[in-house]
Scaffold this active site. Structure first.
Site, short mmCIF file in Angstrom:
data_model
loop_
_atom_site.label_atom_id
_atom_site.label_comp_id
_atom_site.label_asym_id
_atom_site.label_seq_id
_atom_site.Cartn_x
_atom_site.Cartn_y
_atom_site.Cartn_z
N GLY A 226 -3.62 -72.18 -77.25
CA GLY A 226 -3.16 -71.04 -78.25
C GLY A 226 -2.24 -71.62 -79.36
N SER A 227 -1.12 -71.13 -79.45
CA SER A 227 -0.01 -71.79 -80.51
C SER A 227 0.37 -73.06 -80.22
CB SER A 227 1.14 -70.97 -80.45
OG SER A 227 1.87 -70.71 -79.35
N GLU B 85 6.88 -69.30 -72.77
CA GLU B 85 5.63 -68.78 -71.94
C GLU B 85 6.22 -67.72 -71.00
OE1 GLU B 85 2.99 -69.12 -73.43
OE2 GLU B 85 3.41 -71.09 -74.69
N PHE C 189 -1.42 -78.71 -71.45
CA PHE C 189 -2.79 -78.31 -72.09
C PHE C 189 -2.41 -76.89 -72.91
CE2 PHE C 189 -6.77 -76.15 -72.60
CZ PHE C 189 -7.47 -77.32 -73.38
N GLY C 190 -2.48 -76.91 -74.27
CA GLY C 190 -2.21 -75.88 -74.90
C GLY C 190 -3.72 -75.28 -75.54
#
Length: 197
Positions: free
Chosen positions: A4-5, A100, A1-2
């Site tokens: 941000g970018s 990350e 699950f993203g």
């Protein structure tokens, strides 16, 4: 699950994706970035998710008073959920672990489809928890400080403001309202304009 970018730049093969929400979290620009959107001498700020319970323990309960969308008061974050084929999983995880690396840890969360169609799915989430050395709580309560930092920071991945404005574009494209992000964008633009003058 993203959240941000990864909402606009996944850089990995995905079998499918959908816009979804995670509940019990809020998105803040409270993670120092010295490797992507800033440098060690001038860190930028990037998004991380903070659990509601962590906001309380940090003495930042006021952040819970603001609705996270125009329609719902429950703490939630809108982002993109990806399904990766088994054949690509190891390479994708290796790539994400590197991407990350600046203080993020993995969590397993339930992601609910954005429009409420269908059951939740389990997904991997990278979050900069409050106990990591790059987490900084000040931008949660001091949005002007966050905006001033973002307006001037630049790193190997580009200007910090670009990251913020790409997130704003994504949220607008799916019809998601976030008062924190809207204020942060407006203040960042003001700081950028005043630096040009």
């Amino acid at each position: 699950f993203g959240y941000g970018s990864l909402c606009w730049k996944s850089d990995f093969p995905a079998a499918e994706n959908f816009v979804g929400n995670v509940y019990g979290w809020r998105r803040f620009f409270a993670q120092k970035s010295m490797d992507h959107r800033g440098t060690p001498s001038s860190p930028g700020l990037v998004a991380t998710l903070v659990r509601d319970a962590d906001l309380v323990s940090l003495g930042l309960s006021a952040a819970l008073a603001e609705p996270t969308s125009a329609e719902e008061g429950a703490s939630h974050v809108c982002g993109v959920c990806y399904r990766v084929d088994d054949a690509d999983a190891v390479a994708v995880l290796d790539s994400l672990d590197f991407r990350e690396k600046g203080g993020y840890t993995r969590e397993l969360v339930d992601v609910f489809p954005f429009k409420g169609d269908g059951p939740p799915v389990k997904a991997l989430l990278y979050t900069g928890t409050p106990d990591n050395p790059n987490f900084t709580p000040r931008p949660i309560s001091d949005v002007e400080f966050a905006a001033a930092t973002i307006a001037k920071a630049v790193g190997p991945s580009g200007p910090n403001a670009e990251y913020l404005f790409e997130l704003e574009t994504f949220l607008n494209s799916v019809g998601e309202h976030c008062g924190y992000i809207e204020r942060l964008c407006a203040l960042t633009r003001q700081y950028m304009q005043s630096e040009k003058a």
